[in-house]
Design a protein around this motif. Structure first.
Motif, PDB file in Angstrom:
ATOM      1  N   ALA A   1     -29.260  -1.697  -1.654  1.00  0.00           N
ATOM      2  CA  ALA A   1     -27.904  -1.182  -1.426  1.00  0.00           C
ATOM      3  C   ALA A   1     -26.843  -2.078  -2.060  1.00  0.00           C
ATOM      4  O   ALA A   1     -25.764  -1.612  -2.437  1.00  0.00           O
ATOM      5  N   PHE A   2     -27.145  -3.383  -2.156  1.00  0.00           N
ATOM      6  CA  PHE A   2     -26.204  -4.352  -2.710  1.00  0.00           C
ATOM      7  C   PHE A   2     -26.674  -4.799  -4.089  1.00  0.00           C
ATOM      8  O   PHE A   2     -27.873  -4.956  -4.332  1.00  0.00           O
ATOM      9  N   ILE A   3     -25.711  -5.020  -4.972  1.00  0.00           N
ATOM     10  CA  ILE A   3     -25.977  -5.741  -6.214  1.00  0.00           C
ATOM     11  C   ILE A   3     -25.026  -6.935  -6.233  1.00  0.00           C
ATOM     12  O   ILE A   3     -23.799  -6.765  -6.261  1.00  0.00           O
ATOM     13  N   VAL A   4     -25.583  -8.123  -6.180  1.00  0.00           N
ATOM     14  CA  VAL A   4     -24.780  -9.346  -6.152  1.00  0.00           C
ATOM     15  C   VAL A   4     -24.756  -9.936  -7.559  1.00  0.00           C
ATOM     16  O   VAL A   4     -25.796 -10.057  -8.214  1.00  0.00           O
ATOM     17  N   THR A   5     -23.568 -10.311  -8.011  1.00  0.00           N
ATOM     18  CA  THR A   5     -23.446 -10.818  -9.369  1.00  0.00           C
ATOM     19  C   THR A   5     -22.312 -11.827  -9.464  1.00  0.00           C
ATOM     20  O   THR A   5     -21.537 -12.012  -8.527  1.00  0.00           O
ATOM     21  N   GLN A   6     -22.228 -12.493 -10.596  1.00  0.00           N
ATOM     22  CA  GLN A   6     -21.144 -13.424 -10.873  1.00  0.00           C
ATOM     23  C   GLN A   6     -19.924 -12.650 -11.383  1.00  0.00           C
ATOM     24  O   GLN A   6     -20.055 -11.506 -11.837  1.00  0.00           O
ATOM     25  N   HIS A   7     -18.731 -13.266 -11.292  1.00  0.00           N
ATOM     26  CA  HIS A   7     -17.572 -12.657 -11.936  1.00  0.00           C
ATOM     27  C   HIS A   7     -17.890 -12.537 -13.421  1.00  0.00           C
ATOM     28  O   HIS A   7     -18.395 -13.480 -14.033  1.00  0.00           O
ATOM     29  N   PRO A   8     -17.614 -11.374 -14.016  1.00  0.00           N
ATOM     30  CA  PRO A   8     -17.953 -11.201 -15.432  1.00  0.00           C
ATOM     31  C   PRO A   8     -17.342 -12.288 -16.307  1.00  0.00           C
ATOM     32  O   PRO A   8     -16.177 -12.672 -16.128  1.00  0.00           O
ATOM     33  N   LEU A   9     -18.128 -12.783 -17.238  1.00  0.00           N
ATOM     34  CA  LEU A   9     -17.628 -13.671 -18.274  1.00  0.00           C
ATOM     35  C   LEU A   9     -16.923 -12.821 -19.335  1.00  0.00           C
ATOM     36  O   LEU A   9     -17.150 -11.604 -19.414  1.00  0.00           O
ATOM     37  N   PRO A  10     -16.079 -13.444 -20.168  1.00  0.00           N
ATOM     38  CA  PRO A  10     -15.410 -12.652 -21.208  1.00  0.00           C
ATOM     39  C   PRO A  10     -16.384 -11.843 -22.065  1.00  0.00           C
ATOM     40  O   PRO A  10     -16.067 -10.728 -22.487  1.00  0.00           O
TER      41      PRO A  10
END
Length: 266
Positions: A83-92
């Motif tokens: 149900a969740f997708i955990v990720t980092q803040h997008p890089l440029p």
């Protein structure tokens, strides 16, 4: 329901946290072999916070793309697998991959727990008004409002290489009450309100089966707290019990840096 006073039971909870650390799987380089590929190095913010192969979401390969990798991990909620997708803040250089992830996995909610900060490579990845194109994904801002420390934006997105699939409506929840220097949110009430806002939107979406993307700077502690509290809230509603240890252990089975500090666990 058992009520725990975090002040008088902090020693017990710290011991519990140490037990949690002792049973958390230790990742080896071979567990993260895809993230460690040379072609994927510049898609990782920190090389010591990589998603294991077993819980990676894979982007649909398109012409001109040499990799379907994104630094993210699929995680179960209390009642729904992945149900969740955990990720980092997008890089440029990964903003277009981020929007491919949203579209490819039918994500109807985006939870943002950090600030836009160009100095740390955290760009604004959405249009404030009108529409912008990020790789194959067109993102149109339909509305913007604010409620209790949360900016709510609704986007309509489509994949221009697959227009026959139509549009996906996505709401972004940008949480404002968590300063960069703080280990925990500034307000428990407003953080719970954020969780309830996301839950309400998910229920309103078609069939309530859309996934939720949660991101912070590194896709670890803050994102883990959101997922863990969301799981505990579901436990209370469905079985009238609280098991924080089980909630965090479940998350760490997918990504070991979830809720990585005692103060966050308490």
């Amino acid at each position: 329901m058992i009520r725990i006073d975090s002040q008088t039971n902090s020693s017990h909870l710290k011991d519990e946290f140490q037990t949690l650390n002792s049973v958390t799987p230790r990742l080896q380089a071979e567990d993260c072999s895809i993230a460690c590929l040379p072609r994927n190095h510049d898609k990782n913010r920190f090389m010591d916070m990589l998603p294991p192969d077993r819980c990676l979401p894979f982007l649909i390969t398109i012409d001109g793309e040499s990799s379907n990798y994104i630094n993210a991990a699929l995680m179960d909620s209390y009642r729904q697998p992945a149900a969740f997708i955990v990720t980092q803040h997008p890089l440029p250089n990964t903003v277009k991959d981020f929007w491919r992830l949203v579209y490819d996995y039918g994500c109807t909610s985006l939870v943002m727990l950090n600030e836009v900060d160009l100095a740390q490579g955290c760009p604004q990845y959405w249009p404030e008004e009108g529409m912008l194109r990020y790789g194959p994904i067109q993102v149109e801002c339909m509305s913007c409002s604010m409620e209790c420390d949360v900016i709510n934006r609704i986007f309509r997105i489509c994949n221009l290489t697959r227009p026959q699939e139509g549009y996906l409506m996505v709401q972004q929840f940008q949480y404002l009450s968590w300063a960069p220097h703080r280990d925990v949110p500034g307000s428990k009430r407003s953080f719970l309100n954020l969780i309830f806002q996301v839950e309400k939107w998910q229920e309103e979406c078609e069939e309530g089966e859309g996934r939720t993307i949660i991101h912070c700077l590194n896709g670890g502690g803050r994102s883990g707290m959101f997922c863990a509290i969301g799981i505990v809230v579901e436990m209370v509603k469905r079985q009238n019990v609280i098991d924080v240890f089980h909630a965090v252990k479940t998350l760490r089975n997918s990504k070991p840096n979830m809720v990585e500090m005692p103060v966050k666990y308490i």
